[in-house]
Motif scaffolding. Structure first.
Motif, PDB file in Angstrom:
ATOM      1  N   VAL A 132       0.829  -1.197   0.000  1.00  0.00           N
ATOM      2  CA  VAL A 132       0.000   0.000   0.000  1.00  0.00           C
ATOM      3  C   VAL A 132       0.869   1.254   0.000  1.00  0.00           C
ATOM      4  CG1 VAL A 132      -1.590   1.376   1.399  1.00  0.00           C
ATOM      5  CG2 VAL A 132      -2.014  -1.057   1.066  1.00  0.00           C
ATOM      6  N   THR A 133       1.916   1.244   0.807  1.00  0.00           N
ATOM      7  CA  THR A 133       2.824   2.388   0.837  1.00  0.00           C
ATOM      8  C   THR A 133       3.433   2.637  -0.536  1.00  0.00           C
ATOM      9  OG1 THR A 133       3.373   1.964   3.166  1.00  0.00           O
ATOM     10  CG2 THR A 133       4.884   3.356   1.916  1.00  0.00           C
ATOM     11  N   ALA A 134       3.870   1.569  -1.191  1.00  0.00           N
ATOM     12  CA  ALA A 134       4.467   1.703  -2.521  1.00  0.00           C
ATOM     13  C   ALA A 134       3.449   2.221  -3.532  1.00  0.00           C
ATOM     14  CB  ALA A 134       5.015   0.354  -2.979  1.00  0.00           C
ATOM     15  N   VAL A 135       2.221   1.700  -3.472  1.00  0.00           N
ATOM     16  CA  VAL A 135       1.167   2.142  -4.397  1.00  0.00           C
ATOM     17  C   VAL A 135       0.870   3.623  -4.194  1.00  0.00           C
ATOM     18  CG1 VAL A 135      -1.284   1.924  -4.964  1.00  0.00           C
ATOM     19  CG2 VAL A 135       0.108  -0.135  -4.664  1.00  0.00           C
ATOM     20  N   LEU A 136       0.796   4.056  -2.946  1.00  0.00           N
ATOM     21  CA  LEU A 136       0.507   5.462  -2.665  1.00  0.00           C
ATOM     22  C   LEU A 136       1.622   6.368  -3.176  1.00  0.00           C
ATOM     23  CD1 LEU A 136      -0.938   5.288   0.968  1.00  0.00           C
ATOM     24  CD2 LEU A 136      -2.189   5.825  -1.123  1.00  0.00           C
ATOM     25  N   VAL A 137       2.858   5.997  -2.895  1.00  0.00           N
ATOM     26  CA  VAL A 137       3.991   6.828  -3.300  1.00  0.00           C
ATOM     27  C   VAL A 137       4.093   6.905  -4.826  1.00  0.00           C
ATOM     28  CG1 VAL A 137       6.507   7.018  -3.299  1.00  0.00           C
ATOM     29  CG2 VAL A 137       5.295   6.425  -1.191  1.00  0.00           C
ATOM     30  N   VAL A 138       3.977   5.749  -5.493  1.00  0.00           N
ATOM     31  CA  VAL A 138       4.079   5.718  -6.952  1.00  0.00           C
ATOM     32  C   VAL A 138       2.916   6.483  -7.588  1.00  0.00           C
ATOM     33  CG1 VAL A 138       4.011   4.236  -8.992  1.00  0.00           C
ATOM     34  CG2 VAL A 138       5.406   3.580  -7.027  1.00  0.00           C
ATOM     35  N   SER A 139       1.708   6.268  -7.078  1.00  0.00           N
ATOM     36  CA  SER A 139       0.528   6.937  -7.637  1.00  0.00           C
ATOM     37  C   SER A 139       0.638   8.452  -7.498  1.00  0.00           C
ATOM     38  CB  SER A 139      -0.739   6.441  -6.943  1.00  0.00           C
ATOM     39  OG  SER A 139      -0.921   5.057  -7.132  1.00  0.00           O
ATOM     40  N   THR A 140       1.102   8.892  -6.337  1.00  0.00           N
ATOM     41  CA  THR A 140       1.271  10.331  -6.120  1.00  0.00           C
ATOM     42  C   THR A 140       2.297  10.908  -7.086  1.00  0.00           C
ATOM     43  OG1 THR A 140       0.763  10.039  -3.761  1.00  0.00           O
ATOM     44  CG2 THR A 140       1.825  12.105  -4.421  1.00  0.00           C
ATOM     45  N   GLY A 141       3.407  10.202  -7.252  1.00  0.00           N
ATOM     46  CA  GLY A 141       4.445  10.672  -8.162  1.00  0.00           C
ATOM     47  C   GLY A 141       3.991  10.715  -9.607  1.00  0.00           C
ATOM     48  N   VAL A 142       3.259   9.680 -10.032  1.00  0.00           N
ATOM     49  CA  VAL A 142       2.796   9.619 -11.419  1.00  0.00           C
ATOM     50  C   VAL A 142       1.786  10.720 -11.713  1.00  0.00           C
ATOM     51  CG1 VAL A 142       1.476   8.246 -13.076  1.00  0.00           C
ATOM     52  CG2 VAL A 142       3.263   7.162 -11.710  1.00  0.00           C
ATOM     53  N   THR A 143       0.810  10.903 -10.826  1.00  0.00           N
ATOM     54  CA  THR A 143      -0.203  11.938 -11.057  1.00  0.00           C
ATOM     55  C   THR A 143       0.428  13.328 -11.060  1.00  0.00           C
ATOM     56  OG1 THR A 143      -0.725  11.928  -8.678  1.00  0.00           O
ATOM     57  CG2 THR A 143      -2.122  10.609 -10.117  1.00  0.00           C
ATOM     58  N   ALA A 144       1.407  13.542 -10.181  1.00  0.00           N
ATOM     59  CA  ALA A 144       2.083  14.837 -10.153  1.00  0.00           C
ATOM     60  C   ALA A 144       2.856  15.074 -11.455  1.00  0.00           C
ATOM     61  CB  ALA A 144       3.025  14.919  -8.955  1.00  0.00           C
ATOM     62  N   ALA A 145       3.530  14.029 -11.940  1.00  0.00           N
ATOM     63  CA  ALA A 145       4.305  14.157 -13.182  1.00  0.00           C
ATOM     64  C   ALA A 145       3.401  14.428 -14.372  1.00  0.00           C
ATOM     65  CB  ALA A 145       5.120  12.884 -13.418  1.00  0.00           C
TER      66      ALA A 145
END
Length: 267
Positions: free
Chosen positions: A192-205
């Protein structure tokens, strides 16, 4: 929240930037259903509070359930009150009325935090993923439908986070290790931590890329790209707050218990 309101709502530049994204809203682009938004209503909110209290009572943690109910009701009330107080001056020829902050996004986030508070830790990874996805979808729908601007979503995140912080700071300590709560497996928590971090980074990019495309189009700007940027900025705001709560609030693992009652004393 005051800073976001001051920059995005009280300045001509802020209003023009946010309203430009609304120019990309078209009937043909709307989601096929607004069920996610229609779910959020006064009866549903009250029912949710009752269910939260019932779950907490069943787990013998009524105080936590009542605190979770405060998060939902106080967030909803604050959002409604701020919307009436924080007026939107017409300083950028905007025809869209005041909408700061988003009540729908506030309730979606506050409900997620409240449900997490009464959910056993081993089930929280699943609950968080489902709840975060719903909150992101609600934030996206309000922007795509032209109901809200990005600042409205950021304001909603601030309101829900504020009340969660208040309740967690002065509320019952049951959930923070003082009476213990069996921890879940590390695998789901890390996932879950990995999904949250990756999702946040992708949407920001994606949001940043959309802004670049929009302003590279010249003076007219690309309203479609700005709408995408607005959606991504709204999603990033929600995901960032959820990630912060998941990690900083200790919801991702149990603290060492300080309650030694019932534990045999070594001879």
């Amino acid at each position: 929240m005051p800073l976001v309101y001051a920059v995005a709502v009280l300045t001509p530049v802020g209003q023009r930037v946010e309203d430009s994204a609304l120019g990309g809203v078209r009937e043909t682009d709307l989601f096929g259903s607004d069920t996610a938004l229609n779910v959020i209503s006064v009866p549903v909110i009250l029912l949710l509070v009752i269910v939260i209290a019932a779950v907490a009572l069943a787990r013998r943690r009524l105080a936590v359930g009542l605190a979770a109910g405060v998060v939902v009701l106080a967030s909803a009330g604050t959002s409604t009150l701020v919307k009436r107080i924080a007026v939107r001056p017409e300083i950028a020829q905007s025809t869209t009325p005041n909408s700061f902050p988003s009540g729908h996004a506030t309730i979606a986030l506050a409900s997620l935090f409240a449900v997490l508070m009464v959910t056993p830790r081993r089930f929280r990874p699943l609950v968080l993923l489902v709840g975060a996805a719903y909150a992101v979808f609600v934030a996206n729908q309000t922007v795509v439908y032209g109901w809200h601007r990005v600042s409205d979503i950021v304001g909603a995140c601030a309101v829900a986070l504020f009340w969660l912080g208040i309740v967690r700071a002065v509320g019952p300590l049951v959930d923070r290790g003082e009476r213990g709560d069996r921890d879940g497996r590390r695998g789901p928590r890390r996932l879950v931590t990995a999904v949250l971090v990756v999702s946040t980074g992708v949407t920001a990019a994606v949001g940043v890329a959309a802004v670049v495309v929009a302003f590279a189009s010249g003076a007219a700007h690309d309203h479609d790209a700005l709408l995408v940027a607005g959606r991504m900025a709204s999603s990033t705001s929600v995901l960032l707050v959820v990630t912060l709560v998941w990690l900083a609030d200790g919801m991702h693992h149990a603290a060492a218990t300080t309650d030694t009652r019932g534990v045999p004393t070594p001879v």
